[in-house]
Design a protein around this motif. Structure first.
Motif, PDB file in Angstrom:
ATOM      1  N   MET A 283      14.583   6.370  -3.289  1.00 59.79           N
ATOM      2  CA  MET A 283      13.955   5.541  -3.086  1.00 59.79           C
ATOM      3  C   MET A 283      12.787   5.724  -2.161  1.00 59.79           C
ATOM      4  N   THR A 284      11.749   5.149  -2.454  1.00 56.97           N
ATOM      5  CA  THR A 284      10.575   5.179  -1.373  1.00 56.97           C
ATOM      6  C   THR A 284      10.054   4.017  -0.673  1.00 56.97           C
ATOM      7  N   GLU A 285       9.510   4.112   0.408  1.00 56.95           N
ATOM      8  CA  GLU A 285       8.930   3.075   1.198  1.00 56.95           C
ATOM      9  C   GLU A 285       7.805   2.745   0.378  1.00 56.95           C
ATOM     10  N   GLN A 286       7.524   1.323   0.442  1.00 59.45           N
ATOM     11  CA  GLN A 286       6.281   0.527  -0.064  1.00 59.45           C
ATOM     12  C   GLN A 286       5.757  -0.489   0.466  1.00 59.45           C
ATOM     13  N   LYS A 287       4.435  -0.625   0.561  1.00 56.20           N
ATOM     14  CA  LYS A 287       3.969  -1.873   1.271  1.00 56.20           C
ATOM     15  C   LYS A 287       4.318  -3.001   0.314  1.00 56.20           C
ATOM     16  N   ILE A 288       4.743  -4.035   0.880  1.00 55.15           N
ATOM     17  CA  ILE A 288       5.339  -5.464   0.043  1.00 55.15           C
ATOM     18  C   ILE A 288       4.290  -6.519   0.057  1.00 55.15           C
ATOM     19  N   GLY A 289       2.983  -6.445   0.634  1.00 54.13           N
ATOM     20  CA  GLY A 289       2.106  -7.326   0.479  1.00 54.13           C
ATOM     21  C   GLY A 289       1.917  -7.910  -0.987  1.00 54.13           C
ATOM     22  N   GLN A 290       1.442  -7.140  -1.977  1.00 57.62           N
ATOM     23  CA  GLN A 290       1.255  -7.258  -3.363  1.00 57.62           C
ATOM     24  C   GLN A 290       2.448  -7.638  -3.948  1.00 57.62           C
ATOM     25  N   ILE A 291       3.547  -6.928  -3.596  1.00 56.45           N
ATOM     26  CA  ILE A 291       4.766  -7.691  -4.299  1.00 56.45           C
ATOM     27  C   ILE A 291       5.071  -9.256  -3.692  1.00 56.45           C
ATOM     28  N   LEU A 292       4.905  -9.312  -2.406  1.00 53.20           N
ATOM     29  CA  LEU A 292       5.308 -10.729  -2.137  1.00 53.20           C
ATOM     30  C   LEU A 292       4.346 -11.718  -2.797  1.00 53.20           C
ATOM     31  N   ASP A 293       3.168 -11.132  -2.744  1.00 50.65           N
ATOM     32  CA  ASP A 293       1.746 -11.901  -3.518  1.00 50.65           C
ATOM     33  C   ASP A 293       2.071 -12.449  -5.007  1.00 50.65           C
ATOM     34  N   GLY A 294       2.602 -11.250  -5.684  1.00 47.79           N
ATOM     35  CA  GLY A 294       3.114 -11.359  -7.247  1.00 47.79           C
ATOM     36  C   GLY A 294       4.479 -12.372  -7.348  1.00 47.79           C
ATOM     37  N   LEU A 295       5.112 -12.631  -6.329  1.00 48.82           N
ATOM     38  CA  LEU A 295       6.342 -13.444  -6.523  1.00 48.82           C
ATOM     39  C   LEU A 295       5.644 -15.046  -6.175  1.00 48.82           C
ATOM     40  N   GLY A 296       4.431 -14.988  -5.466  1.00 53.24           N
ATOM     41  CA  GLY A 296       4.133 -16.464  -5.404  1.00 53.24           C
ATOM     42  C   GLY A 296       4.260 -16.929  -3.854  1.00 53.24           C
ATOM     43  N   THR A 297       4.904 -16.003  -3.202  1.00 48.11           N
ATOM     44  CA  THR A 297       5.158 -16.279  -1.589  1.00 48.11           C
ATOM     45  C   THR A 297       3.849 -16.810  -1.019  1.00 48.11           C
ATOM     46  N   THR A 298       4.144 -17.850  -0.160  1.00 53.75           N
ATOM     47  CA  THR A 298       3.088 -18.596   0.805  1.00 53.75           C
ATOM     48  C   THR A 298       3.550 -18.886   1.989  1.00 53.75           C
ATOM     49  N   ILE A 299       2.699 -19.183   2.795  1.00 52.09           N
ATOM     50  CA  ILE A 299       3.278 -19.750   4.247  1.00 52.09           C
ATOM     51  C   ILE A 299       2.177 -20.843   4.737  1.00 52.09           C
ATOM     52  N   ASP A 300       2.478 -22.050   5.112  1.00 50.49           N
ATOM     53  CA  ASP A 300       1.798 -22.647   5.830  1.00 50.49           C
ATOM     54  C   ASP A 300       1.150 -22.485   7.182  1.00 50.49           C
ATOM     55  N   LEU A 301      -0.096 -22.386   7.074  1.00 48.30           N
ATOM     56  CA  LEU A 301      -1.021 -22.014   8.426  1.00 48.30           C
ATOM     57  C   LEU A 301      -1.952 -22.871   8.726  1.00 48.30           C
ATOM     58  N   ASP A 302      -2.153 -23.339  10.124  1.00 54.24           N
ATOM     59  CA  ASP A 302      -3.426 -24.199  10.281  1.00 54.24           C
ATOM     60  C   ASP A 302      -4.390 -23.054  10.829  1.00 54.24           C
ATOM     61  N   GLU A 303      -5.663 -23.475  10.740  1.00 52.40           N
ATOM     62  CA  GLU A 303      -6.732 -22.547  11.279  1.00 52.40           C
ATOM     63  C   GLU A 303      -6.315 -22.167  12.821  1.00 52.40           C
ATOM     64  N   GLY A 304      -6.384 -20.797  12.944  1.00 49.69           N
ATOM     65  CA  GLY A 304      -6.187 -20.259  14.360  1.00 49.69           C
ATOM     66  C   GLY A 304      -4.732 -19.768  14.533  1.00 49.69           C
ATOM     67  N   ASP A 305      -3.769 -19.957  13.586  1.00 52.38           N
ATOM     68  CA  ASP A 305      -2.545 -19.803  13.624  1.00 52.38           C
ATOM     69  C   ASP A 305      -2.409 -18.196  13.571  1.00 52.38           C
ATOM     70  N   LEU A 306      -1.383 -17.442  14.304  1.00 50.94           N
ATOM     71  CA  LEU A 306      -1.331 -15.896  14.087  1.00 50.94           C
ATOM     72  C   LEU A 306       0.161 -15.656  13.696  1.00 50.94           C
ATOM     73  N   ILE A 307       0.270 -14.935  12.962  1.00 55.26           N
ATOM     74  CA  ILE A 307       1.624 -14.526  12.627  1.00 55.26           C
ATOM     75  C   ILE A 307       2.014 -13.235  13.465  1.00 55.26           C
ATOM     76  N   ALA A 308       2.896 -13.465  14.477  1.00 55.27           N
ATOM     77  CA  ALA A 308       3.211 -12.415  15.514  1.00 55.27           C
ATOM     78  C   ALA A 308       3.904 -11.392  15.212  1.00 55.27           C
ATOM     79  N   SER A 309       4.908 -11.914  14.309  1.00 49.76           N
ATOM     80  CA  SER A 309       5.984 -10.982  13.747  1.00 49.76           C
ATOM     81  C   SER A 309       6.595 -11.421  12.440  1.00 49.76           C
ATOM     82  N   ALA A 310       7.213 -10.374  11.673  1.00 52.06           N
ATOM     83  CA  ALA A 310       7.795 -10.704  10.391  1.00 52.06           C
ATOM     84  C   ALA A 310       9.342 -10.250  10.232  1.00 52.06           C
ATOM     85  N   LEU A 311       9.947 -10.708   9.330  1.00 50.06           N
ATOM     86  CA  LEU A 311      11.230 -10.159   8.917  1.00 50.06           C
ATOM     87  C   LEU A 311      11.214 -10.826   7.267  1.00 50.06           C
ATOM     88  N   VAL A 312      11.198  -9.806   6.557  1.00 54.52           N
ATOM     89  CA  VAL A 312      11.397 -10.034   5.155  1.00 54.52           C
ATOM     90  C   VAL A 312      12.902  -9.751   4.573  1.00 54.52           C
TER      91      VAL A 312
END
Length: 79
Positions: A1-30
């Motif tokens: 197994m190799t580590e891979q960035k998951i941004g494009q993978i999540l994008d490909g799965l149609g994953t979205t999040i509701d954010l208002d202007e100025g909101d900042l994601i401080a941390s994440a657990l996937v």
């Protein structure tokens, strides 16, 4: 197994999040369901840099509460 960035993978799965202007994601657990080439299913966790196990537990617990409330809300809508 190799580590891979998951941004494009999540994008490909149609994953979205509701954010208002100025909101900042401080941390994440996937949490991801992974199916390997043999069809075996496993669970994979990925966290943002610096996320402690205490913060991880807090995010998981809070997410569980949100999911439970959605379930309750959906049950109530059927009645």
């Amino acid at each position: 197994m190799t580590e891979q960035k998951i941004g494009q993978i999540l994008d490909g799965l149609g994953t979205t999040i509701d954010l208002d202007e100025g909101d900042l994601i401080a941390s994440a657990l996937v949490i991801a369901k992974v199916v390997d080439a043999d069809g075996e299913v496993s669970l994979s966790l990925s966290t943002s840099d610096g996320l402690s196990w205490i913060d991880q537990n807090g995010l998981v617990t809070s997410a569980r509460q949100i999911l439970d409330q959605r379930h309750i809300g959906m049950k109530g809508e059927d009645e």
